[in-house]
Design an enzyme around this catalytic site. Structure first.
Site, PDB file in Angstrom:
ATOM      1  N   CYS A 169       0.822   2.984   3.423  1.00 32.14           N
ATOM      2  CA  CYS A 169       1.832   2.331   4.349  1.00 32.14           C
ATOM      3  C   CYS A 169       3.334   2.536   3.906  1.00 32.14           C
ATOM      4  O   CYS A 169       3.884   2.597   4.894  1.00 32.14           O
ATOM      5  CB  CYS A 169       1.463   0.786   4.202  1.00 32.14           C
ATOM      6  SG  CYS A 169      -0.424   0.281   4.526  1.00 32.14           S
TER       7      CYS A 169
ATOM      8  N   ASP B  66      19.119   6.278 -36.959  1.00 28.43           N
ATOM      9  CA  ASP B  66      20.512   6.350 -37.351  1.00 28.43           C
ATOM     10  C   ASP B  66      20.426   5.184 -38.636  1.00 28.43           C
ATOM     11  O   ASP B  66      19.551   4.390 -38.365  1.00 28.43           O
ATOM     12  CB  ASP B  66      21.455   6.110 -36.248  1.00 28.43           C
ATOM     13  CG  ASP B  66      23.042   5.659 -37.110  1.00 28.43           C
ATOM     14  OD1 ASP B  66      23.334   6.401 -37.864  1.00 28.43           O
ATOM     15  OD2 ASP B  66      23.426   4.755 -36.423  1.00 28.43           O
TER      16      ASP B  66
ATOM     17  N   CYS C  88       0.869  -1.282  -0.007  1.00 27.35           N
ATOM     18  CA  CYS C  88       0.006   0.039  -0.058  1.00 27.35           C
ATOM     19  C   CYS C  88       1.010   1.186   0.011  1.00 27.35           C
ATOM     20  O   CYS C  88       1.783   1.253   0.818  1.00 27.35           O
ATOM     21  CB  CYS C  88      -0.748   0.016   1.364  1.00 27.35           C
ATOM     22  SG  CYS C  88      -1.491   1.604   1.848  1.00 27.35           S
TER      23      CYS C  88
END
Length: 689
Positions: free
Chosen positions: A15, A390, A12
């Site tokens: 948390c 390129d 979480c």
């Protein structure tokens, strides 16, 4: 002293923020870096694992040293799962009794209270502590709502809400662990020990103790533990873990191998070239974890929005509870509605909507051999309108190859090639290897001589043979066929093969296009990329010829590195967001200036890993459409998640008007939104090349 740790049970974001704050408050802590996406913690200071776990005890966070294998508890054995199951049993029995007697039956109330305590004691403890400190997060809002439900006698609904919240936490933990599996898989790829030949002995040792220059023995079927170069032996090595290549690569003396790859057939002796913390797999893991920690623009917006969202929800809840209560006098109904607003307003789904998508997408890309160095680059790739390439080594193979052989009357193509290769065998010219590599056996030659600016000559089977420019052949009086000149006009290097008496044939050499290049350019156009551009330092004739073969219409040739930079800025002025694809070394200025710099061949190339925003590890251009597709899908899922998270809550809040909002509906809206955004983000796991 700085140490890094792996974390378990960190599911979480709020948390994680609290855990970080608790660690910062420890007296010996100097600095803390917490990476929620990678579940990784770096602490500067003399802090023990016991102190760290105590700081995370509120959410049962486990802490492991970085190189120690994290013990992942099976889903059904987790504390959360067991407590939720017990809470469900108590809830079911309580509901059965309440239906048979009444909801106010003391036995039913006792069972509901027991269900609430078992399923929510952990949440209540955190919520009450936060309430005392006036910190309003998801658990604080839920705690107020549940206590309020108990006070007004809604025991059954309170118990159901606690159970559903516990279910959502269990599923959120499971889903976040699923999202992190890609990194966990990478971490487990390279063996922790290897067989080393040192001082005439074979010693099995930890990879941390292996030194550069040690000789590592790898048997068939074993994983390679360290980066190095093959000293002796031949084998095929499955490099999918590093490069995403599905076909094993052949390895022989002098070839580079990477830690975490699988040796399939023969035994190999490998000279170790990097320490364990510097291996390609270690760099990939580090860069991917840093990428997951970097907040994407969408995530920054959500975090900023959430700062104002939670206080606003609390204010709305008080308004709903007090104002209609004064007006109607029905305090129980409107206090109940206010409590439901607190539950439905939990910002969990909104906060997790973006990081879970970023973590999943970047992890999936790493497993496919594409290293994306941050959420911002992932989002930018999804918005690009044009791609500049390129030429050499990107759209082409990067080395010269024989493309055409012409034979004059009396000779065949194989003879022309063998005669040319016999003379060129002694030459140091770059085109010589392209010719000689095509012929396994050559004639013996004598009197070899290099003529500057013209070519080489030697005696082959008693006959003087010349291999050189078309102009040199013309000097000998030979009429150069128009077919040879057309090859030269198409941008190829053409050498004539002739003797004193006759023209034998010609060999055309060019930096051949990658076989997949035309299909890649077409795929980009089909995806809606507005323009593909070639930026090259090569001759305009050569560049135009190659562009014509692969389908690039905008060609800018003869450019120096600084001119490529100017070209990229000009393209950004036209198209907005422009990606540049190059080799990560001489294209560095253009890569840095582009909206997204994409380097080819990141595996083993430090410059590519450091310079670019995205590295295609296998030097595989086919990963480019996949990367754009993944980025676009991620952007779409982030938008869907934010709409889901806010939309469900808005719908639930509208139910206040007729007084229909219940705690059940509130928790379903909150839990439903959270699960929807997580499961929606996990769809990114399925996107393949």
């Amino acid at each position: 002293m700085q140490k890094t740790y792996r974390l378990e049970n960190l599911s979480c974001t709020s948390c994680a923020a609290k855990f970080e704050k608790n660690i910062r408050s420890l007296p010996e802590t100097k600095d803390v870096i917490l990476n929620f996406g990678a579940s990784k913690l770096t602490v500067d200071g003399n802090v023990s694992i016991e102190e760290l776990e105590k700081a995370g005890a509120f959410d049962h966070i486990r802490v492991y040293p970085e190189r120690e294998k994290v013990v992942h508890m099976p889903f059904y054995k987790r504390r959360q799962t067991i407590e939720t199951a017990i809470s469900l049993i108590l809830l079911i029995v309580g509901i059965a009794i309440s239906f048979r007697t009444s909801e106010t039956d003391p036995a039913a109330i006792a069972l509901f209270a027991g269900s609430m305590l078992v399923g929510g004691y952990h949440m209540f403890g955190t919520g009450l502590r936060n309430l005392v400190k006036m910190q309003f997060d998801m658990k604080t809002l839920m705690t107020i709502a549940i206590i309020g439900a108990a006070i007004i006698g809604e025991w059954r609904e309170g118990a159901v809400v606690v159970f559903l919240f516990a279910i959502s936490e269990v599923l959120e933990t499971f889903s976040m662990n699923k999202a992190r599996q890609s990194i966990r898989g990478l971490m487990d790829l390279a063996p922790a020990r290897a067989l080393i030949q040192r001082g005439g002995e074979l010693i099995e040792m930890d990879t941390e103790d292996i030194r550069i220059g040690d000789v590592m023995i790898v048997k068939p079927g074993q994983k390679i533990a360290m980066d190095g170069n093959v000293l002796r032996g031949e084998s095929s090595v499955n490099q999918a873990a590093i490069t995403g290549e599905s076909i094993p690569a052949s390895k022989e003396a002098g070839d580079e191998v990477f830690a975490g790859t699988m040796n399939e057939e023969g035994a190999l002796e490998i000279t170790v070239t990097k320490r364990v913390e510097d291996t390609t797999i270690a760099k990939i893991i580090h860069l991917v974890e840093e990428a997951q920690a970097e907040k994407a623009p969408s995530q920054k917006f959500v975090d900023q929005f959430a700062k104002y969202y939670t206080p606003a929800i609390i204010a709305i809840a008080f308004f709903v509870a007090l104002v209609p209560g004064f007006v109607t006098g029905d305090w129980q109904l409107w206090v109940y509605q206010g409590l439901a607003v607190l539950v439905v307003g939990c910002p969990c789904a909104l906060v997790v909507s973006t990081p879970v998508a970023i973590v999943t997408a970047i992890g999936n890309a790493a497993r496919q051999g594409v290293l994306i160095k941050g959420g911002i680059h992932l989002e930018e790739t999804g918005r690009i309108k044009a791609v500049a390439f390129d030429k050499t080594g990107t759209l082409t193979k990067g080395y010269p190859e024989v493309t055409d052989v012409y034979a004059q009357e009396g000779y065949n193509k194989d003879e022309v090639l063998k005669i040319a290769a016999s003379v060129e065998a002694m030459s140091q010219h770059p085109l010589a290897r392209a010719i000689t590599v095509r012929v396994p056996e050559v004639y013996s030659i004598t009197a070899f001589k290099s003529v500057t600016g013209k070519g080489v000559t030697a005696v082959v089977n008693g006959m003087p043979v010349y291999v050189g420019s078309l102009g040199w052949a013309a000097e000998f009086g030979f009429a150069v066929p128009q077919a040879y000149e057309k090859l030269q006009e198409s941008g190829k290097s053409v050498v004539a093969v002739f003797s004193d008496m006759e023209l034998i044939g010609s060999v055309a050499v060019a930096d051949a296009i990658r076989p997949e290049s035309p299909a890649i350019i077409q795929a980009l156009k089909d995806m809606g990329i507005e323009e593909t551009i070639m930026l090259t330092g090569d001759h305009p004739v050569t560049a135009q010829a190659i562009a014509g073969q692969i389908g690039v219409t905008d060609v800018r040739a003869g450019l120096m590195p600084e001119e490529k930079l100017v070209a990229v800025k000009e393209l950004q002025g036209i198209y907005g967001r422009v990606a540049m694809v190059g080799d990560g070394i001489n294209d560095a200025p253009a890569l840095a200036a582009s909206s997204v710099g994409i380097a080819m061949g990141g595996a083993g190339t430090d410059a590519a890993l450091e310079t670019a925003d995205i590295a295609l590890m296998a030097d595989d251009l086919e990963k480019l459409p996949y990367t754009i597709r993944l980025s676009r899908k991620t952007l779409r899922i982030i938008k869907e998640n934010i709409i889901f998270a806010l939309g469900l809550k808005i719908i639930a809040l509208l139910l206040i008007i007729p007084g229909w909002l219940t705690l059940w509906i509130a928790i379903f809206a909150d839990m439903g939104a959270t699960l929807l955004v997580i499961l929606n983000a996990l769809r990114l796991v399925k996107i393949q090349k």
